[in-house]
Motif scaffolding. Structure first.
Motif, short mmCIF file in Angstrom:
data_model
loop_
_atom_site.label_atom_id
_atom_site.label_comp_id
_atom_site.label_asym_id
_atom_site.label_seq_id
_atom_site.Cartn_x
_atom_site.Cartn_y
_atom_site.Cartn_z
N CYS A 1 -52.59 -129.26 24.88
CA CYS A 1 -51.60 -129.95 25.49
C CYS A 1 -51.19 -129.50 26.84
O CYS A 1 -51.49 -129.44 27.93
N ALA A 2 -49.66 -129.51 27.05
CA ALA A 2 -49.15 -129.34 28.59
C ALA A 2 -49.60 -127.84 29.17
O ALA A 2 -49.71 -127.27 27.93
N PRO A 3 -50.06 -127.70 30.58
CA PRO A 3 -49.68 -126.12 31.08
C PRO A 3 -48.69 -125.94 30.55
O PRO A 3 -47.73 -125.68 30.44
N GLY A 4 -48.97 -124.22 30.12
CA GLY A 4 -47.66 -123.26 29.41
C GLY A 4 -47.61 -123.51 28.07
O GLY A 4 -46.82 -122.86 27.83
N HIS A 5 -48.28 -124.80 27.33
CA HIS A 5 -47.71 -124.74 26.33
C HIS A 5 -48.35 -124.34 25.13
O HIS A 5 -49.50 -124.37 25.53
N ALA A 6 -47.63 -124.25 24.43
CA ALA A 6 -48.89 -123.52 23.04
C ALA A 6 -48.58 -123.92 21.79
O ALA A 6 -48.14 -123.45 20.76
N PRO A 7 -49.25 -125.14 21.19
CA PRO A 7 -49.57 -125.46 19.84
C PRO A 7 -49.99 -125.22 19.09
O PRO A 7 -50.73 -124.18 19.32
N ARG A 8 -49.63 -125.08 17.83
CA ARG A 8 -49.78 -123.82 16.71
C ARG A 8 -50.33 -125.13 15.72
O ARG A 8 -49.28 -126.29 15.44
N LEU A 9 -51.47 -124.48 14.72
CA LEU A 9 -51.17 -125.27 13.45
C LEU A 9 -49.87 -124.43 12.15
O LEU A 9 -50.28 -123.35 12.06
N ARG A 10 -49.63 -125.53 11.53
CA ARG A 10 -48.68 -124.23 10.45
C ARG A 10 -49.51 -125.56 8.91
O ARG A 10 -49.48 -126.70 9.05
N LYS A 11 -49.31 -124.49 8.18
CA LYS A 11 -49.61 -125.14 6.73
C LYS A 11 -48.82 -125.37 6.03
O LYS A 11 -47.47 -124.63 6.20
N GLU A 12 -48.78 -126.21 5.10
CA GLU A 12 -47.96 -126.07 4.39
C GLU A 12 -48.10 -126.94 2.90
O GLU A 12 -48.72 -127.90 2.52
N LYS A 13 -48.77 -125.64 1.87
CA LYS A 13 -49.51 -126.25 0.95
C LYS A 13 -51.28 -126.92 1.21
O LYS A 13 -51.44 -126.43 1.71
N LEU A 14 -50.72 -128.26 0.66
CA LEU A 14 -52.38 -129.00 1.21
C LEU A 14 -52.64 -129.35 2.66
O LEU A 14 -53.16 -129.74 3.36
N GLU A 15 -50.48 -129.20 3.34
CA GLU A 15 -50.85 -130.28 4.32
C GLU A 15 -51.19 -129.28 5.23
O GLU A 15 -50.63 -127.72 5.41
N PHE A 16 -51.60 -129.46 6.54
CA PHE A 16 -51.55 -128.41 7.95
C PHE A 16 -50.88 -129.31 9.16
O PHE A 16 -51.11 -130.98 9.67
N PHE A 17 -50.26 -128.95 9.91
CA PHE A 17 -49.18 -129.99 10.98
C PHE A 17 -50.11 -129.40 12.09
O PHE A 17 -49.83 -127.51 12.48
N ARG A 18 -50.45 -130.11 13.53
CA ARG A 18 -49.72 -129.38 15.01
C ARG A 18 -48.68 -129.36 14.91
O ARG A 18 -47.55 -131.15 15.30
N GLU A 19 -47.95 -128.58 16.28
CA GLU A 19 -46.70 -128.60 16.02
C GLU A 19 -46.75 -127.81 17.89
O GLU A 19 -47.39 -126.87 17.54
N CYS A 20 -45.70 -128.06 18.53
CA CYS A 20 -45.49 -127.40 20.48
C CYS A 20 -43.46 -127.45 19.98
O CYS A 20 -43.39 -128.26 20.35
N ALA A 21 -43.59 -126.29 20.45
CA ALA A 21 -42.22 -126.05 20.61
C ALA A 21 -41.54 -126.12 21.75
O ALA A 21 -40.44 -126.85 22.30
N GLU A 22 -42.49 -126.16 22.93
CA GLU A 22 -42.37 -126.67 24.08
C GLU A 22 -41.75 -127.84 23.89
O GLU A 22 -41.09 -128.55 24.68
N CYS A 23 -42.72 -128.75 23.24
CA CYS A 23 -42.61 -130.73 23.17
C CYS A 23 -41.49 -130.39 22.30
O CYS A 23 -41.01 -131.79 22.30
N GLY A 24 -41.59 -129.84 21.35
CA GLY A 24 -40.47 -130.66 19.93
C GLY A 24 -41.08 -131.29 18.73
O GLY A 24 -40.39 -132.06 19.01
N THR A 25 -42.64 -131.28 18.98
CA THR A 25 -43.32 -132.18 17.93
C THR A 25 -43.81 -131.79 17.00
O THR A 25 -44.29 -130.30 17.06
#
Length: 321
Positions: free
Chosen positions: A288-312
């Motif tokens: 992601c952008a420098p300084g951002h820390a996107p993470r993987l979030r699991k919800e049952k069988l689905e996995f989401f890419r999330e970035c708190a800094e971008c709000g996505t």
């Protein structure tokens, strides 16, 4: 003078509320997003009221709220910006801590979880605001800055974090937390800050008209976020596959054969993608952008890419079992 107010998010909030009243994982995600969004808006609006009360009516300050900037692949979502006639830019990050905040001697920020009855780690808002200032500095460098005697007058930047007047803040003895203040103390803090080195500042004073011109140039750089709330998928017949109702991005691929069919599993070193075709394991890493820390979030069988800094948040992969 008030140059920019916060963007209107009422339509987005209404959409979230509608989705949260439904059923299924989309409704659950919308309810969580709604809770976070309302808390953030509450803190920002409380701070904005106090800032406007003290600074928006005069001609010596320019006030901008909810400023989103993009530059060289980096994004900064700045809550509040104050610019004075000495071209000092106070970059203000609002945080809503309902149950209190603790800062350690090492500069770690912890928020109290009233449900779990314990402190939990959180990203440093000072470090987050430093990243905002880095983008803001680059954006302002490209503006039509005032010139005096052939020299360009460059702005200086002050990093500050505002918390609610009712919030409890436990401060350490060694780490400097002077830039973390309650929102109702901002005016007194700035007045004291300006008293130091006043003579040096006078050499850099510009007119109110120049200040306004510069602030309006900055406001013109605002890039509104395209907000799309999760939507509940409509009922479908049993012999059809429902379309994915949330934003989806390119999923994982095998590092050996580039196949995309497989499962995301969790191992010793975190989540990885196991290829169905060749059974190769591929680690999952997001950029992601420098300084951002996107993470993987699991919800049952689905996995989401999330970035708190971008709000996505976007669907990354769905396991089959």
């Amino acid at each position: 003078m008030l140059i920019k107010s916060a963007d209107d998010q009422s339509a987005f909030i209404a959409q979230l509320e509608h989705t949260a009243n439904g059923q299924g994982p989309e409704a659950k995600r919308a309810a969580e997003e709604l809770r976070i969004r309302k808390a953030g808006l509450k803190g920002e609006s409380e701070s904005a009221y106090l800032i406007d009360f003290d600074f928006a009516s005069g001609r010596n300050w320019a006030v901008l709220h909810d400023l989103r900037l993009e530059r060289n692949g980096r994004v900064a979502q700045v809550d509040h910006v104050l610019i004075n006639r000495m071209l000092e830019v106070y970059v203000l990050e609002s945080k809503h801590f309902r149950d209190g905040l603790k800062i350690t001697d090492d500069g770690e920020f912890l928020r109290w979880n009233g449900y779990k009855k314990t402190f939990e780690g959180m990203p440093s808002p000072l470090a987050q605001n430093d990243r905002h200032i880095s983008v803001l500095r680059d954006v302002m460098a490209d503006l039509d800055l005032p010139v005096r005697m052939g020299l360009t007058l460059s702005p200086s930047f002050v990093n500050m974090v505002l918390v609610a007047p009712s919030a409890r803040v436990d401060r350490p003895k060694r780490f400097d937390t002077s830039r973390v203040i309650k929102a109702d103390q901002l005016k007194a803090f700035i007045e004291k800050d300006l008293d130091s080195g006043a003579l040096l500042r006078l050499a850099k004073v510009v007119s109110s008209e120049t200040l306004e011109q510069l602030a309006r140039q900055l406001a013109a750089q605002h890039v509104p976020m395209q907000r799309q709330a999760p939507t509940v998928a409509p009922p479908v017949a049993s012999n059809k596959v429902a379309s994915d109702p949330v934003e989806q991005i390119a999923g994982p691929a095998c590092k050996a054969c580039n196949a995309a069919k497989g499962e995301i599993l969790h191992g010793r070193f975190g989540y990885y993608f196991k290829c169905d075709a060749c059974e190769t394991n591929t680690s999952i890493k997001f950029e992601c952008a420098p300084g951002h820390a996107p993470r993987l979030r699991k919800e049952k069988l689905e996995f989401f890419r999330e970035c708190a800094e971008c709000g996505t948040s976007a669907l990354f992969h769905r396991n089959t079992q």
